[in-house]
Design a protein around this motif. Structure first.
Motif, mmCIF file in Angstrom:
data_model
loop_
_atom_site.group_PDB
_atom_site.id
_atom_site.type_symbol
_atom_site.label_atom_id
_atom_site.label_comp_id
_atom_site.label_asym_id
_atom_site.label_seq_id
_atom_site.Cartn_x
_atom_site.Cartn_y
_atom_site.Cartn_z
ATOM 1 N N ARG A 1 -19.595 43.877 26.388
ATOM 2 C CA ARG A 1 -20.279 43.484 25.363
ATOM 3 C C ARG A 1 -20.152 44.282 24.324
ATOM 4 N NH1 ARG A 1 -24.778 40.086 26.697
ATOM 5 N NH2 ARG A 1 -24.800 40.046 24.601
ATOM 6 N N GLY A 2 -20.050 43.774 22.980
ATOM 7 C CA GLY A 2 -19.915 44.422 21.682
ATOM 8 C C GLY A 2 -18.552 44.349 21.320
ATOM 9 N N ALA A 3 -17.306 44.085 22.226
ATOM 10 C CA ALA A 3 -16.111 44.297 22.056
ATOM 11 C C ALA A 3 -15.574 43.329 20.982
ATOM 12 C CB ALA A 3 -15.404 44.384 23.217
ATOM 13 N N ILE A 4 -16.172 42.233 20.824
ATOM 14 C CA ILE A 4 -15.564 41.373 19.891
ATOM 15 C C ILE A 4 -16.047 41.551 18.501
ATOM 16 C CG2 ILE A 4 -15.519 38.791 19.060
ATOM 17 C CD1 ILE A 4 -15.872 38.079 22.047
ATOM 18 N N PRO A 5 -15.026 41.754 17.526
ATOM 19 C CA PRO A 5 -15.405 42.394 16.296
ATOM 20 C C PRO A 5 -15.916 40.957 15.359
ATOM 21 C CG PRO A 5 -13.115 41.897 16.302
ATOM 22 C CD PRO A 5 -13.517 41.833 17.637
ATOM 23 N N THR B 1 -18.483 39.521 12.012
ATOM 24 C CA THR B 1 -18.822 39.530 10.339
ATOM 25 C C THR B 1 -20.232 39.923 10.384
ATOM 26 O OG1 THR B 1 -19.629 37.494 10.048
ATOM 27 C CG2 THR B 1 -17.071 37.798 9.950
ATOM 28 N N SER B 2 -20.824 40.214 9.547
ATOM 29 C CA SER B 2 -22.258 40.442 9.316
ATOM 30 C C SER B 2 -23.351 39.423 9.428
ATOM 31 C CB SER B 2 -22.726 41.251 7.759
ATOM 32 O OG SER B 2 -22.314 40.250 6.779
ATOM 33 N N SER B 3 -22.348 38.130 9.469
ATOM 34 C CA SER B 3 -23.160 36.703 9.814
ATOM 35 C C SER B 3 -22.919 36.287 11.149
ATOM 36 C CB SER B 3 -22.738 35.946 8.721
ATOM 37 O OG SER B 3 -21.484 35.737 8.812
ATOM 38 N N GLY B 4 -22.401 37.293 11.759
ATOM 39 C CA GLY B 4 -22.087 36.844 13.357
ATOM 40 C C GLY B 4 -20.822 36.292 13.718
ATOM 41 N N LYS B 5 -20.063 35.717 12.920
ATOM 42 C CA LYS B 5 -18.881 35.012 13.175
ATOM 43 C C LYS B 5 -17.815 36.090 13.623
ATOM 44 C CE LYS B 5 -18.713 31.648 9.349
ATOM 45 N NZ LYS B 5 -17.969 31.028 8.292
ATOM 46 N N SER B 6 -16.888 35.529 14.538
ATOM 47 C CA SER B 6 -15.834 36.124 15.240
ATOM 48 C C SER B 6 -14.954 36.622 14.153
ATOM 49 C CB SER B 6 -15.337 35.483 16.540
ATOM 50 O OG SER B 6 -16.274 35.415 17.527
ATOM 51 N N ARG B 7 -14.253 37.818 14.258
ATOM 52 C CA ARG B 7 -13.102 38.181 13.267
ATOM 53 C C ARG B 7 -11.979 37.882 13.925
ATOM 54 N NH1 ARG B 7 -15.518 43.074 9.550
ATOM 55 N NH2 ARG B 7 -14.451 41.926 7.966
ATOM 56 N N ARG B 8 -11.402 36.675 13.947
ATOM 57 C CA ARG B 8 -10.291 36.285 14.560
ATOM 58 C C ARG B 8 -9.127 37.155 14.649
ATOM 59 N NH1 ARG B 8 -12.296 31.409 17.295
ATOM 60 N NH2 ARG B 8 -13.531 30.232 15.982
ATOM 61 N N ARG B 9 -8.821 37.167 13.283
ATOM 62 C CA ARG B 9 -7.609 37.811 12.830
ATOM 63 C C ARG B 9 -7.665 39.536 13.315
ATOM 64 N NH1 ARG B 9 -3.292 35.183 13.166
ATOM 65 N NH2 ARG B 9 -4.980 34.091 14.677
ATOM 66 N N ARG B 10 -8.711 40.038 12.908
ATOM 67 C CA ARG B 10 -8.843 41.326 13.310
ATOM 68 C C ARG B 10 -8.641 41.661 14.983
ATOM 69 N NH1 ARG B 10 -13.579 45.250 11.383
ATOM 70 N NH2 ARG B 10 -12.428 44.878 9.275
ATOM 71 N N LEU B 11 -9.191 40.662 15.518
ATOM 72 C CA LEU B 11 -8.905 40.724 17.059
ATOM 73 C C LEU B 11 -7.560 40.289 17.689
ATOM 74 C CD1 LEU B 11 -10.434 41.136 19.830
ATOM 75 C CD2 LEU B 11 -11.200 38.828 19.849
ATOM 76 N N TRP B 12 -6.943 39.450 16.985
ATOM 77 C CA TRP B 12 -5.491 39.235 17.226
ATOM 78 C C TRP B 12 -4.725 40.578 17.026
ATOM 79 C CZ3 TRP B 12 -2.107 36.462 19.858
ATOM 80 C CH2 TRP B 12 -0.867 36.656 19.665
ATOM 81 N N GLN B 13 -4.846 41.022 15.683
ATOM 82 C CA GLN B 13 -4.146 42.103 15.403
ATOM 83 C C GLN B 13 -4.397 43.356 16.587
ATOM 84 O OE1 GLN B 13 -5.447 42.803 11.403
ATOM 85 N NE2 GLN B 13 -4.446 41.151 10.641
ATOM 86 N N ARG B 14 -5.605 43.391 16.805
ATOM 87 C CA ARG B 14 -5.891 44.555 17.826
ATOM 88 C C ARG B 14 -5.082 44.343 18.961
ATOM 89 N NH1 ARG B 14 -11.954 45.322 19.615
ATOM 90 N NH2 ARG B 14 -12.268 45.674 17.256
ATOM 91 N N LEU B 15 -5.113 42.919 19.564
ATOM 92 C CA LEU B 15 -4.505 42.645 20.796
ATOM 93 C C LEU B 15 -3.018 43.022 20.830
ATOM 94 C CD1 LEU B 15 -6.544 39.504 21.501
ATOM 95 C CD2 LEU B 15 -6.708 41.685 22.899
ATOM 96 N N SER B 16 -2.355 42.502 19.463
ATOM 97 C CA SER B 16 -1.001 42.772 19.260
ATOM 98 C C SER B 16 -0.580 43.913 19.495
ATOM 99 C CB SER B 16 -0.695 41.928 18.098
ATOM 100 O OG SER B 16 -0.902 40.571 18.374
ATOM 101 N N GLN B 17 -1.354 44.910 18.336
ATOM 102 C CA GLN B 17 -0.854 46.229 18.135
ATOM 103 C C GLN B 17 -1.094 47.136 19.476
ATOM 104 O OE1 GLN B 17 -3.297 47.193 14.826
ATOM 105 N NE2 GLN B 17 -2.169 45.807 13.400
ATOM 106 N N GLU B 18 -2.285 46.839 20.098
ATOM 107 C CA GLU B 18 -2.324 47.659 21.328
ATOM 108 C C GLU B 18 -1.550 47.251 22.606
ATOM 109 O OE1 GLU B 18 -6.475 47.671 21.930
ATOM 110 O OE2 GLU B 18 -6.871 48.545 19.970
ATOM 111 N N ARG B 19 -0.636 46.188 22.360
ATOM 112 C CA ARG B 19 -0.116 45.525 23.389
ATOM 113 C C ARG B 19 -0.987 45.018 24.390
ATOM 114 N NH1 ARG B 19 4.566 44.120 21.717
ATOM 115 N NH2 ARG B 19 5.428 43.839 23.787
#
Length: 560
Positions: free
Chosen positions: A523-527, A529-547
């Motif tokens: 819980r809490g691992a999905i980044p 926004t302040s309005s509650g939307k998932s930050r998809r691009r940031r999550l994709w970048q994290r998944l990609s960069q961290e392999r």
């Protein structure tokens, strides 16, 4: 410049309407005469403290009447307002960093905070050498002290506010909104909603976000309409408390207009039953504006079936489309019309392709899409192709907007991949098609991936996960390309192995031709926004960069 229309209420506030703040156990109420007086004194306090005309002043205040007075007090002082998201119990360093980033971006010399947030603001800004009042950086001014000053007033500058985008598809960007654009969009929204003197609003939306700030603060307050607000936490815990404000059997002046993302409808149908609404009279409700995210027609059906026996007309539900770069609203279904949906072939959902209507029921080869209505007054909306040229009706493309509600641009140049102002129009990066003058929004270009010349949209896959029984507040789908291959990832936040199995099955059906992954995270691992939307691009970048794509379960279609 002439006095903006949205400020006219300060000169003629009504004493028979105002702003109510409520929760499960209490409520407070302040008439507009009192709020206008407070706004004048806050303006006088800012002038007395030497805040220059035209300065951008961030606000850090709790949802409620004080924030309303502060918002208009800053503008009455001839300054530009920017509303910050107040911290929550879950807020961490990211929220603190956002406050510092906003204060730096707008080059603020002063920040206004209420008593509940004053020490927090001082502490957050101390890390940047600001907030000390020593002459360097931003001073933190206490709202209650400003409101004790003598009233003052200065002529407004052209700019009304800086509102920051949600950041769901990238980093939040400050959007410069003029008084002219704010006036135009407010007037267009009121005309679309057919708002009159006796209408009453109720909202649970955060007031720092464009939908809550413009749609449920500026629109009703500028019209001297009654407004009842609760904090988002109140709605999430007890949506029935919010619904009570629409019940003519429970309150003397029931609300007639509200706005919510589709998530709010789901919260209601998941938490409220017919027994909870027994005896309720919701027939006074005229408009339930639904926007901010893709709307599932199945959810609309669930909501209307729950509410219809208690007096809510299905025509009341009003899908809409908008974004901060157009102040707020761009399109909307007229309030007197029942929202439409169409069934189209999934294979045709790619930029430049023409959609055709499908017969029968929704299946894996088709998708049902809800209309977001027609362009509002003063705006022109076109669907354009990859070359930026308008496409014929029925073709899939990017929404391009021109008209009187457009913002003046960003504080700084944004990413070339994001929403952009170019050649006098707004290129939204949102994909849609038009049928009979109505626009059907599919998702964002940045949240999609092409597979075999067909576009997959993250929002579409998420809707399928929701229909399969998963809690969409704990799910995020991200799509992208890595190592020359398209990938589809379902990120499940705190869900069990059964949910993971369901996600695998949905991805197999929805995303053929991709490398498919299901990632189970705490819980809490999905980044967000302040309005509650998932930050998809940031999550994709994290998944990609961290392999991380190599570390989670993967599946792919076998070669034919």
């Amino acid at each position: 410049m002439s006095r903006p229309r949205t400020l006219n209420w300060l000169d003629a506030p009504r004493d028979d309407t105002g702003v109510e703040m409520f929760d499960e156990a209490s409520h407070t109420y302040r008439p507009y005469t009192e709020l206008a007086d407070a706004a004048g004194r806050i303006a006088g306090g800012l002038i007395a403290r030497g805040v220059p005309r035209g300065a951008v002043v961030p606000l850090l205040c709790s949802t409620g009447p004080d924030l309303v007075a502060a918002f208009y007090g800053v503008q009455a002082a001839g300054c530009v307002v920017s509303v910050l998201a107040p911290p929550t119990r879950m807020s961490g360093e990211a929220a603190r960093a956002h406050v510092r980033a906003v204060v730096t971006a707008v080059d603020a010399g002063a920040v206004v905070a209420d008593a509940a947030h004053h020490d927090y603001a001082v502490d957050v800004l101390a890390g940047t050498g600001t907030g000390t009042g020593s002459g360097s950086g931003a001073r933190v001014l206490l709202l209650e002290e400003l409101a004790a000053a003598e009233a003052g007033r200065r002529d407004p500058v052209e700019q009304a506010l800086v509102q920051f985008t949600s950041g769901s598809s990238g980093r939040p960007r400050g959007v410069r909104v003029s008084h002219a654009a704010l006036d135009a969009n407010t007037a267009a929204i009121r005309a679309w909603e057919r708002a009159g003197r006796d209408d009453s609003w109720c909202s649970w939306l955060p007031m720092h976000h464009d939908m809550g700030l413009i749609g449920c603060l500026v629109v009703p307050v500028s019209g001297n309409n009654r407004l009842a607000v609760c904090r988002p936490e109140t709605f999430l815990r007890h949506p029935l408390v919010y619904l009570t404000r629409f019940d003519a059997k429970r309150v003397e002046r029931p609300a007639t207009i509200t706005a919510t993302p589709a998530f709010g409808l789901k919260r209601i149908v998941d938490k409220v039953g017919h027994a909870d609404l027994e005896g309720a009279d919701l027939s006074r409700t005229r408009a339930v504006i639904v926007g901010a995210e893709r709307i599932d027609p199945a959810l609309v059906t669930r909501f209307t079936e729950l509410m219809r026996p208690h007096g809510l007309d299905p025509h009341t539900l009003t899908p809409a489309y908008g974004l901060a770069e157009s102040t707020l609203a761009v399109t909307g279904v007229p309030v007197e019309e029942e929202p439409r949906s169409v069934l189209v072939h999934r294979d045709e959902l790619r930029v430049g392709a023409q959609v055709s209507l499908a017969d029968g029921r929704t299946d894996r080869a088709t998708v049902q899409v809800m209309s977001c209505g027609r362009a509002l007054d003063g705006l022109t909306v076109r669907v354009v192709g990859e070359d930026g040229e308008p496409l014929p009706e029925g073709h899939v493309g990017e929404l391009a907007v021109t008209g009187s509600s457009l913002a003046d641009g960003y504080l700084t140049d944004g990413s070339a991949e994001g929403t952009a102002f170019a050649g006098g129009r707004l290129l939204t990066r949102d994909v849609a098609f038009e049928l009979a003058g109505e626009f059907y929004v599919l998702g964002r270009l940045g949240d999609s991936v092409k597979v075999h010349a067909r576009s997959l949209f993250a929002e579409d896959v998420e809707l399928m996960l929701g229909r399969a029984g998963l809690d969409l507040s704990r799910v995020c789908v991200v799509l992208g390309e890595a190592d020359g291959q398209p990938h589809a990832v379902a990120v499940l936040e705190g869900l069990d192995t059964r949910a993971a199995k369901v996600a695998e099955e949905v991805l197999a059906a929805a995303c053929p031709g991709t490398r498919r992954h299901v990632a189970q995270v705490p819980r809490g691992a999905i980044p967000r926004t302040s309005s509650g939307k998932s930050r998809r691009r940031r999550l994709w970048q994290r998944l990609s960069q961290e392999r991380a794509l190599d570390a989670v379960s993967a599946a792919a279609d076998s070669p034919a």
